[in-house]
Design an enzyme around this catalytic site. Structure first.
Site, mmCIF file in Angstrom:
data_model
loop_
_atom_site.group_PDB
_atom_site.id
_atom_site.type_symbol
_atom_site.label_atom_id
_atom_site.label_comp_id
_atom_site.label_asym_id
_atom_site.label_seq_id
_atom_site.Cartn_x
_atom_site.Cartn_y
_atom_site.Cartn_z
ATOM 1 N N LYS A 42 0.821 -1.213 0.000
ATOM 2 C CA LYS A 42 0.000 0.000 0.000
ATOM 3 C C LYS A 42 0.864 1.276 0.000
ATOM 4 C CE LYS A 42 -2.267 -0.011 3.575
ATOM 5 N NZ LYS A 42 -3.034 -0.154 4.790
ATOM 6 N N ARG A 96 -11.479 2.766 8.486
ATOM 7 C CA ARG A 96 -11.103 1.408 8.872
ATOM 8 C C ARG A 96 -12.297 0.644 9.428
ATOM 9 N NH1 ARG A 96 -5.570 2.641 9.613
ATOM 10 N NH2 ARG A 96 -4.101 1.109 10.274
ATOM 11 N N ARG A 116 12.307 -11.325 7.568
ATOM 12 C CA ARG A 116 13.383 -10.589 8.246
ATOM 13 C C ARG A 116 13.918 -11.357 9.463
ATOM 14 N NH1 ARG A 116 12.288 -4.536 10.100
ATOM 15 N NH2 ARG A 116 10.582 -5.598 11.158
ATOM 16 N N ARG A 135 12.207 -10.893 15.208
ATOM 17 C CA ARG A 135 11.527 -10.015 16.169
ATOM 18 C C ARG A 135 10.109 -10.549 16.364
ATOM 19 N NH1 ARG A 135 13.323 -4.822 13.281
ATOM 20 N NH2 ARG A 135 15.428 -4.630 14.066
ATOM 21 N N ARG A 180 -2.144 -10.346 12.964
ATOM 22 C CA ARG A 180 -2.375 -9.020 12.379
ATOM 23 C C ARG A 180 -3.245 -9.118 11.133
ATOM 24 N NH1 ARG A 180 3.446 -6.878 11.472
ATOM 25 N NH2 ARG A 180 2.503 -5.197 10.293
HETATM 26 P P1 AMP Z 1 -1.233 3.041 10.367
HETATM 27 O O1 AMP Z 1 0.007 3.844 10.169
HETATM 28 O O2 AMP Z 1 -2.289 3.343 9.323
HETATM 29 O O3 AMP Z 1 -0.982 1.576 10.515
HETATM 30 O O4 AMP Z 1 -1.864 3.527 11.755
HETATM 31 C C1 AMP Z 1 -1.197 3.340 12.979
HETATM 32 C C2 AMP Z 1 -2.205 3.121 14.090
HETATM 33 O O5 AMP Z 1 -3.070 4.252 14.203
HETATM 34 C C3 AMP Z 1 -3.138 1.947 13.863
HETATM 35 O O6 AMP Z 1 -2.578 0.746 14.283
HETATM 36 C C4 AMP Z 1 -4.344 2.345 14.697
HETATM 37 O O7 AMP Z 1 -4.134 2.091 16.069
HETATM 38 C C5 AMP Z 1 -4.400 3.839 14.504
HETATM 39 N N1 AMP Z 1 -5.283 4.208 13.360
HETATM 40 C C6 AMP Z 1 -4.898 4.654 12.138
HETATM 41 N N2 AMP Z 1 -5.969 4.888 11.355
HETATM 42 C C7 AMP Z 1 -7.050 4.570 12.089
HETATM 43 C C8 AMP Z 1 -8.453 4.580 11.834
HETATM 44 N N3 AMP Z 1 -8.956 4.947 10.643
HETATM 45 N N4 AMP Z 1 -9.277 4.189 12.846
HETATM 46 C C9 AMP Z 1 -8.800 3.808 14.040
HETATM 47 N N5 AMP Z 1 -7.508 3.765 14.334
HETATM 48 C C10 AMP Z 1 -6.616 4.142 13.385
#
Ligand code: AMP
Length: 232
Positions: free
Chosen positions: A24, A99, A133, A166, A177
């Site tokens: 992505k 999300r 990794r 890790r 995940r």
């Molecule tokens: P990302 O960089 O998109 O993986 O976001 C890092 C963290 O931010 C995620 O693991 C969530 O805990 C939180 N997060 C990001 N976007 C959202 C969203 N749309 N709704 C809820 N939590 C979010």
């Protein structure tokens, strides 16, 4: 020109979706190089708020540290504030948001999404990528089984000591995940599928998926010079 003979203004209100490890990030940065879209990434926005220690940032940190999603009301307020004016809602490219279905519904009330780019990469491929990794803990040397494997499987090239994974890179963590992603996001994909705006791109290599995404977007938007794209 549209059916009524009126000039049709190109518009694009897009979202990119795909599991962790689906490419992505790479596809997004290529899209932004080629098309003039306003990029909004929920993860970047949260990290910026955490760094500046804003109220939202402090609250967000407590959820992120526990590996949880930020509550919908906080997340939608944060994102939608940036899309409220009609001008801002014309050429957008969202990453990481929505999300959940309530987030998708709230987004539609402010700015109707017309294109969802879904990167459909088999879980097996992702697992291979994310578990490739291995590290040598005492020196910090990093190996990747696909791109830079050690000379002898499982051992450090220089010391001959065993390599470790890790926690984040272990198969059971990666599976967890991916399962969490599927549980959260499937309903969002279904939501957009019902609206007829879901475009899925399947493959096992980002370099083969990207030309498909590129060709699709060229049917929607004029391509811009790299300089122009950088200024957006
Ligand atoms: P990302 O960089 O998109 O993986 O976001 C890092 C963290 O931010 C995620 O693991 C969530 O805990 C939180 N997060 C990001 N976007 C959202 C969203 N749309 N709704 C809820 N939590 C979010």
């Amino acid at each position: 020109r549209g059916a009524a003979g009126l000039l049709v203004q190109p518009l694009l209100r897009a979202v990119i979706m795909g599991p962790p490890g689906s490419g992505k990030g790479t596809v997004s940065s290529r899209i932004l190089k080629h098309f003039a879209l306003k990029h909004l990434s929920s993860g970047d926005l949260l990290r910026d708020n955490m760094q500046r220690r804003t109220v939202v940032g402090v609250i967000a940190k407590t959820y992120i540290d526990q590996g949880q999603l930020i509550p919908d009301d906080i997340m939608t307020r944060l994102m939608l504030a940036r899309l409220k004016s009609p001008v801002k809602c014309k050429f957008i490219f969202l990453k990481g948001f929505p999300r959940t279905v309530p987030q998708a519904e709230a987004l539609d009330e402010t700015c109707q999404i017309d294109t969802v780019i879904n990167l459909d990469v088999p879980f097996e491929t992702i697992k291979q990528r994310l578990t490739a990794r291995w590290i040598h803990p005492s020196s910090g040397r990093v190996y990747n089984l696909e791109f830079s494997p050690p000379k002898v499987v499982g051992t450090d090239d220089i010391t001959g000591e065993p390599l470790l994974q890790r926690d984040d890179d272990k198969p059971e963590t990666v599976t967890k995940r991916l399962k969490a992603y599927e549980a959260q996001t499937k309903p969002v994909l279904d939501y957009y599928k019902k609206k007829g705006v879901l475009e899925s791109f399947s493959g096992t290599e980002t370099n083969k998926i990207w030309p498909q995404v590129h060709a699709f977007l060229q049917t929607k938007l004029p391509e811009v010079s790299q300089q122009e794209a950088a200024s957006h």
